[in-house]
Design an enzyme around this catalytic site. Structure first.
Site, PDB file in Angstrom:
ATOM      1  NE  ARG A  32      -1.584   1.571   3.713  1.00 31.34           N
ATOM      2  CZ  ARG A  32      -1.565   1.579   5.055  1.00 31.34           C
ATOM      3  NH1 ARG A  32      -2.421   0.842   5.722  1.00 31.34           N
ATOM      4  NH2 ARG A  32      -0.711   2.300   5.731  1.00 31.34           N
ATOM      5  CG  HIS A  49      -6.473   2.888   6.621  1.00 32.72           C
ATOM      6  ND1 HIS A  49      -6.624   1.571   6.242  1.00 32.72           N
ATOM      7  CD2 HIS A  49      -7.694   3.292   7.087  1.00 32.72           C
ATOM      8  CE1 HIS A  49      -7.879   1.193   6.476  1.00 32.72           C
ATOM      9  NE2 HIS A  49      -8.531   2.219   6.991  1.00 32.72           N
ATOM     10  CE1 TYR A 105       1.096   2.887   9.018  1.00 30.89           C
ATOM     11  CE2 TYR A 105       0.077   4.901   9.837  1.00 30.89           C
ATOM     12  CZ  TYR A 105       0.100   3.844   8.942  1.00 30.89           C
ATOM     13  OH  TYR A 105      -0.855   3.762   7.955  1.00 30.89           O
TER      14      TYR A 105
HETATM   15  C1  LIG Z   1     -13.698  -5.953  12.618  1.00 34.47           C
HETATM   16  C2  LIG Z   1     -13.178  -4.619  12.165  1.00 34.47           C
HETATM   17  N1  LIG Z   1     -12.181  -4.016  12.855  1.00 34.47           N
HETATM   18  C3  LIG Z   1     -11.702  -2.807  12.452  1.00 34.47           C
HETATM   19  C4  LIG Z   1     -12.220  -2.184  11.341  1.00 34.47           C
HETATM   20  C5  LIG Z   1     -11.673  -0.809  10.878  1.00 34.47           C
HETATM   21  N2  LIG Z   1     -10.787  -1.034   9.727  1.00 34.47           N
HETATM   22  C6  LIG Z   1     -11.235  -0.906   8.462  1.00 34.47           C
HETATM   23  S1  LIG Z   1     -10.061  -1.276   7.320  1.00 34.47           S
HETATM   24  C7  LIG Z   1      -8.899  -1.581   8.542  1.00 34.47           C
HETATM   25  C8  LIG Z   1      -7.519  -2.042   8.188  1.00 34.47           C
HETATM   26  C9  LIG Z   1      -7.605  -3.327   7.463  1.00 34.47           C
HETATM   27  O1  LIG Z   1      -6.325  -3.792   7.163  1.00 34.47           O
HETATM   28  P1  LIG Z   1      -6.160  -4.945   6.137  1.00 34.47           P
HETATM   29  O2  LIG Z   1      -7.221  -5.984   6.352  1.00 34.47           O
HETATM   30  O3  LIG Z   1      -4.747  -5.404   6.184  1.00 34.47           O
HETATM   31  O4  LIG Z   1      -6.498  -4.244   4.738  1.00 34.47           O
HETATM   32  P2  LIG Z   1      -5.687  -3.057   4.017  1.00 34.47           P
HETATM   33  O5  LIG Z   1      -6.252  -1.770   4.558  1.00 34.47           O
HETATM   34  O6  LIG Z   1      -4.266  -3.223   4.320  1.00 34.47           O
HETATM   35  O7  LIG Z   1      -6.015  -3.219   2.575  1.00 34.47           O
HETATM   36  C10 LIG Z   1      -9.447  -1.389   9.797  1.00 34.47           C
HETATM   37  C11 LIG Z   1      -8.716  -1.571  11.057  1.00 34.47           C
HETATM   38  C12 LIG Z   1     -13.271  -2.844  10.656  1.00 34.47           C
HETATM   39  N3  LIG Z   1     -13.815  -2.342   9.542  1.00 34.47           N
HETATM   40  N4  LIG Z   1     -13.710  -4.063  11.075  1.00 34.47           N
END
Ligand SMILES: Cc1ncc(C[n+]2csc(CCOP(=O)(O)OP(=O)(O)O)c2C)c(N)n1
Ligand SMILES: [Mg+2]
Length: 339
Positions: free
Chosen positions: A240, A244, A252
């Site tokens: 990425r 985010h 970080y």
């Molecule tokens: C159960 C849950 N916890 C937290 C969130 C908030 N949240 C949305 S996306 C995200 C990060 C997800 O990381 P990853 O699965 O590695 O996907 P990436 O963003 O790296 O594509 C978080 C913490 C959520 N939507 N659902």
């Protein structure tokens, strides 16, 4: 050499570039305060989204998540619909009721990602089981980040899908980060594909920034699922390149890590490969870029001219008999007697 036709290769390139250029337009709109809510980019991950979606067949279904704009474009969603979706305008698939990629277009096999990470796996398993009862050969694909693979729903859902040999492909978008949590704090397994043997499943790890490798691996995974061999976990190693979302400055992350991954940019790499293989040269690339940019200019103008939805639309689509209930909902939620 690959046996993927030049036509498909050019399409893979076109959709990766369209994803990138459309996201650039969306960043500009975000900075102008025109995007409603956050804006999540897939910069650096375009090959994973585009390569996997291109391998799906007509009638297959999928849940995109935040890094999968490219998959929805491959599947025929128009860039102007995405622009309206992000600006919450009429003309968006959710008619302004939701943002990001949270929309469904069942006729294109697209179902809204579920906000709670990981829950797509049990939900899609249920959809695939239903299609099996109906005698359909549907394959379902869902994307999952490394963070999402730690959620309980993933484990229950994949176990259920495995036991029932459901035609499910899980594309792990391994980008090492779940917001600010690095993979070392996410999971003790060396790779996400290591989760497969515990559930009796097949898996493969692929360079997620090599669009041809992703496309070929996705075809294998989808054939495996469609032939009745059960779920397949496809781990795409990617990165990425932005935070985010646009509000996240990635403070970080060590800058050197980002710089290292920039060298593996999937679009620049594919451009070189297309040229080396004699499939597409600079002049052809410029033509594609100009054509996309010209259309995007029109799409942005069109989307900005779309009205916001009428406020009462918020109350529609909640109950089957929507007209009858809109007035009553307004009484309850906007004012009046809640009794
Ligand atoms: C159960 C849950 N916890 C937290 C969130 C908030 N949240 C949305 S996306 C995200 C990060 C997800 O990381 P990853 O699965 O590695 O996907 P990436 O963003 O790296 O594509 C978080 C913490 C959520 N939507 N659902
Ligand atoms: Mg991640």
């Amino acid at each position: 050499m690959t046996d993927v036709s030049p036509e498909i290769q050019k399409n893979l390139y076109r959709f990766m570039l369209l994803t990138r250029l459309l996201e650039e337009r969306l960043v500009n709109l975000y900075r102008q305060g025109k995007i409603v809510g956050g804006f999540y980019r897939s910069l650096g991950q375009e090959a994973t989204a585009v390569g996997t979606a291109m391998a799906l067949a007509e009638g297959d279904i999928f849940f995109p998540v935040i890094r999968d704009l490219g998959a929805t474009l491959v599947r025929g969603v128009a860039p102007r619909q995405i622009l309206c979706q992000q600006m919450a305008r009429e003309g968006s698939p959710s008619r302004g009721r939701d943002g990001v990629l949270h929309f469904s277009i069942p006729e294109k096999g697209i179902y809204a990602p579920i906000a709670m990470l990981g829950t797509a796996v049990p939900v899609m398993s249920g959809m695939l089981l239903a299609d099996r009862y109906l005698g359909k050969k549907t394959v379902g694909l869902t994307y999952l980040g490394d963070g999402a693979s730690s959620v309980g729903a993933f484990h229950e859902g994949i176990n259920f899908a495995g036991v029932n040999r459901l035609p499910l492909v899980v594309v792990f978008e391994f980008n090492r980060w779940a917001y600010s949590t690095p993979y070392e704090k996410q999971c003790g397994a060396m790779t996400l594909a290591d989760k497969a043997p515990g559930y009796g499943l097949s898996a493969k790890i692929v360079d997620g920034n090599d669009v041809l490798a992703v496309y070929e691996a996705a075809r294998t995974a989808i054939d495996h699922a469609r032939s009745g061999n059960g779920p397949f976990l496809l781990e795409c190693k990617t990165y990425r390149l932005k935070g985010h979302a646009e509000h996240d400055a990635q403070s970080y992350i060590d800058r050197a890590e980002i710089e290292e991954w920039k060298k593996r940019d999937p679009i620049a790499r594919f451009e070189k490969r297309l040229e080396d293989d004699g499939v597409l040269f600079a002049a052809g690339r410029d033509e594609i870029r100009h054509e996309i940019s010209r259309h995007l200019d029109e799409d942005v103008d069109w989307a900005e001219a779309q009205p916001s939805p009428l406020p009462d639309y918020e109350f529609r689509g909640v109950y089957a008999d929507e007209d009858l209930l809109v007035e009553r909902q307004q009484e309850i939620f906007v004012g009046g007697d809640p009794s």
